[in-house]
Design a protein around this motif. Structure first.
Motif, PDB file in Angstrom:
ATOM      1  N   TYR A 113      11.050  -8.388  -3.521  1.00 25.79           N
ATOM      2  CA  TYR A 113       9.872  -8.237  -4.428  1.00 25.79           C
ATOM      3  C   TYR A 113       9.662  -9.470  -5.088  1.00 25.79           C
ATOM      4  O   TYR A 113       8.404  -9.683  -5.665  1.00 25.79           O
ATOM      5  N   GLN A 158       3.548  -2.728  -9.861  1.00 23.30           N
ATOM      6  CA  GLN A 158       4.144  -1.638  -9.975  1.00 23.30           C
ATOM      7  C   GLN A 158       5.588  -1.307  -9.661  1.00 23.30           C
ATOM      8  O   GLN A 158       6.392  -0.725 -10.327  1.00 23.30           O
ATOM      9  N   ALA A 183       2.407  -0.053  -2.051  1.00 24.29           N
ATOM     10  CA  ALA A 183       1.913  -1.396  -2.153  1.00 24.29           C
ATOM     11  C   ALA A 183       1.748  -2.222  -0.687  1.00 24.29           C
ATOM     12  O   ALA A 183       0.668  -2.993  -0.731  1.00 24.29           O
ATOM     13  N   ASP A 238      -4.578   3.692  -2.798  1.00 23.41           N
ATOM     14  CA  ASP A 238      -4.109   4.970  -2.986  1.00 23.41           C
ATOM     15  C   ASP A 238      -5.367   5.915  -3.094  1.00 23.41           C
ATOM     16  O   ASP A 238      -4.876   7.386  -2.993  1.00 23.41           O
ATOM     17  N   PHE A 272      -3.209  -3.479  -6.216  1.00 25.04           N
ATOM     18  CA  PHE A 272      -3.017  -4.341  -5.180  1.00 25.04           C
ATOM     19  C   PHE A 272      -4.202  -4.248  -4.139  1.00 25.04           C
ATOM     20  O   PHE A 272      -4.470  -5.123  -3.713  1.00 25.04           O
ATOM     21  N   ALA A 273      -4.666  -3.156  -3.933  1.00 22.10           N
ATOM     22  CA  ALA A 273      -5.726  -3.055  -3.032  1.00 22.10           C
ATOM     23  C   ALA A 273      -7.001  -3.906  -3.357  1.00 22.10           C
ATOM     24  O   ALA A 273      -7.684  -4.755  -2.564  1.00 22.10           O
ATOM     25  N   VAL A 280     -15.192   1.985 -14.881  1.00 22.07           N
ATOM     26  CA  VAL A 280     -16.172   2.451 -13.942  1.00 22.07           C
ATOM     27  C   VAL A 280     -16.622   3.999 -14.356  1.00 22.07           C
ATOM     28  O   VAL A 280     -15.741   4.663 -14.216  1.00 22.07           O
ATOM     29  N   PRO A 317       0.663   6.030   0.513  1.00 22.66           N
ATOM     30  CA  PRO A 317       0.383   5.278  -0.526  1.00 22.66           C
ATOM     31  C   PRO A 317       1.261   4.164  -1.093  1.00 22.66           C
ATOM     32  O   PRO A 317       2.102   4.446  -2.094  1.00 22.66           O
ATOM     33  N   ASN A 363     -12.310  -3.703 -13.590  1.00 18.68           N
ATOM     34  CA  ASN A 363     -10.973  -3.010 -13.784  1.00 18.68           C
ATOM     35  C   ASN A 363     -10.912  -2.974 -15.299  1.00 18.68           C
ATOM     36  O   ASN A 363     -11.615  -3.522 -16.120  1.00 18.68           O
ATOM     37  N   GLU A 395      -8.250  -3.128 -17.135  1.00 16.87           N
ATOM     38  CA  GLU A 395      -7.489  -4.008 -17.695  1.00 16.87           C
ATOM     39  C   GLU A 395      -7.935  -5.570 -17.097  1.00 16.87           C
ATOM     40  O   GLU A 395      -8.216  -5.580 -16.156  1.00 16.87           O
TER      41      GLU A 395
END
Ligand code: FAD
Length: 426
Positions: free
Chosen positions: A387, A47, A323, A307, A15-16, A81, A321, A39, A41
């Motif tokens: 959502y 989530q 979304a 998070d 999300f961030a 990373v 933490p 990332n 993926e």
């Protein structure tokens, strides 16, 4: 004067990270900044809807969205990373097909790597407990549930069958409750397809360290949630926690042992290794940032959010933490990065939250929105509407809405997604 575009590096496609890249694309032209996102993926995971994958309410790939489509002007690198050097401003990326690491220099860095499940100090948990955080976790759990049902159907020993039909979730927060609610719904709906399990009871247990589930919610709603879950057959053990596990049982702090073959743990969490080894100011392991979300001692260069960051609002409230907060943090970070790149006003993070929503399985939820408490069917409709609205892109919205509609008409999918490719080849 150097007029080359500034290099903005975003670490993490949750999300961030994804929302920061999306806002940056709107705020900065290509001549002003290049945006690169790294990332593990090539997709972003929604989530809050991940538990619905367990029961098949939402198809596996509909709960994720390809990052390339969400951030069309961002250069995506699908790698791990491995290291962040804040002093030299270089990030090290894992090798791919070619066995060499990539070194990426940056002018501005966004750290949004989320957190991970931490089984440290809990013997047997790594080998025997299943985490629930990623799409792979959801797929693994769904496949495992089907496997356990298949085994239970052919098992003649009643003790062993009971053990196979016992399901334990550690953690009674939002994710623990939602996972158990979906799992329980799924079992109720599919057991009738197993000739020997139709009349066999199953046992679902939530183990929660506090004196009630959903500590994020007002007490009245948490009590309502407990009532609904218990009515649907879920056992709730309060004031206790998972301590250890073997392949045959979950062991609790109090000494209680629950014979089971399925143990899912949604707690506790820790920071990814790459953040743990970062030498910079932290609070309880999380990256310490100011109200502009700049990493302490690296203001103007490094931002941390989501998070993995310890954040307080301008009013001094500790940011949870979630979304909804991560999305707002992304806006703040993007505005401040754009200001650092081309000048302009900076902003501070002041979002105090709109409310909380939690699903309790089909037809029931709890919600508190702008101080108003709602529970039951109405809250469930609210949960789904909110959502669905928040899912970016019409494509995914339509797919999810269609999945929900089909689930009302047909029983859940029961095919296991076996990924073994050895069969059929000689
Ligand atoms: C089951 C579940 C249900 C939830 N339900 C809700 C809800 O209903 N409402 C709500 O508001 N919040 C909910 N949350 C919480 C919410 O999803 C998180 O707060 C939010 O995802 C945090 O976003 P993030 O970007 O910080 O981290 P994440 O979304 O976890 O993203 C981190 C990203 O970084 C990547 N990454 C990590 N380390 C590396 C590395 N070394 N190299 C490359 N990539 C890496 C990960 O693969 C991931 O894509 C839920 C969480 C879970 C697990």
């Amino acid at each position: 004067m150097n007029t080359d575009p500034k290099r903005v590096l975003v670490l993490g496609g949750g999300f961030a990270g994804v929302y920061t890249a999306r806002y940056l694309e709107k705020l900065l032209w290509a001549e002003q900044a290049s945006i690169t996102l790294i990332n593990r993926e090539n997709y972003w995971v929604y989530q809050p809807m991940l538990p619905e994958v367990i029961s098949g309410s939402i198809g596996l790939t509909n709960v994720v969205s390809p990052i390339r489509r969400l951030c069309s002007r961002t250069n995506l690198i699908m790698r791990e990373v491995e290291n962040i050097d804040l002093k030299t401003q270089v990030v090290t990326i894992s090798p791919g097909f070619r066995p060499r690491q990539l070194l990426l220099e940056y002018d501005h860095l966004v750290i949004a790597l989320g957190n991970i499940t931490n089984f440290h100090g809990m013997p047997g948990m790594i080998e025997n407990a299943m985490p629930f955080r990623t799409l792979a976790d959801a797929m693994a759990l769904r496949n495992h549930l089907i496997q356990v049902l298949e085994e239970a159907d052919v098992e003649e020993n009643p003790e062993l069958r009971r053990q196979l039909l016992t399901f334990v979730v550690g953690g009674g927060g939002f994710s623990g409750v939602e996972v158990m609610a979906e799992l329980n719904d799924f079992l109720h709906l599919v057991k009738r397809n197993y000739l020997h399990l139709r009349n066999e009871p199953h046992r679902c247990v939530i183990v929660q360290a506090g004196d009630r589930v959903l500590p994020e919610m007002p007490e009245a709603l948490a009590i309502f949630a407990q009532r609904i879950l218990r009515k649907r057959g879920v056992e709730i053990i309060l004031n206790d926690r998972l301590k250890a596990a073997t392949s045959e049982k979950a062991i609790l702090q109090s000494g209680t042992e629950i014979l089971c073959r399925t143990l899912i743990s949604t707690v506790p969490s820790a920071l990814p290794q790459v953040i743990q080894k970062l030498d910079c100011p932290k609070e309880r392991g999380k990256l310490l940032v100011n109200t502009s979300l700049e990493l302490k001692d690296y203001e103007g260069t490094v931002w941390a959010l989501g998070d993995c960051a310890s954040i307080k609002t301008v009013a001094g409230t500790k940011v949870p933490p979630t979304a909804q907060h991560a999305i707002r943090e992304a806006t703040t970070a993007a505005i401040n990065i754009a200001a650092a790149v081309r000048g302009g006003e900076r902003v501070e993070f002041g979002f105090e939250g709109l409310g909380t929503l939690g699903s309790l399985g089909h037809g029931a939820a709890v919600a508190q929105i702008c101080g108003v408490k709602v529970s039951g069917l109405l809250a469930w409709f609210l949960w789904r509407s909110v959502y669905l609205m928040k899912m970016p892109g019409l494509n995914r919205k339509v797919r999810i809405a269609t999945d929900w509609l089909l689930r009302l008409l047909f029983p859940p999918e029961l095919a296991q997604t076996k990924v073994c490719t050895r069969y059929g080849v000689s």
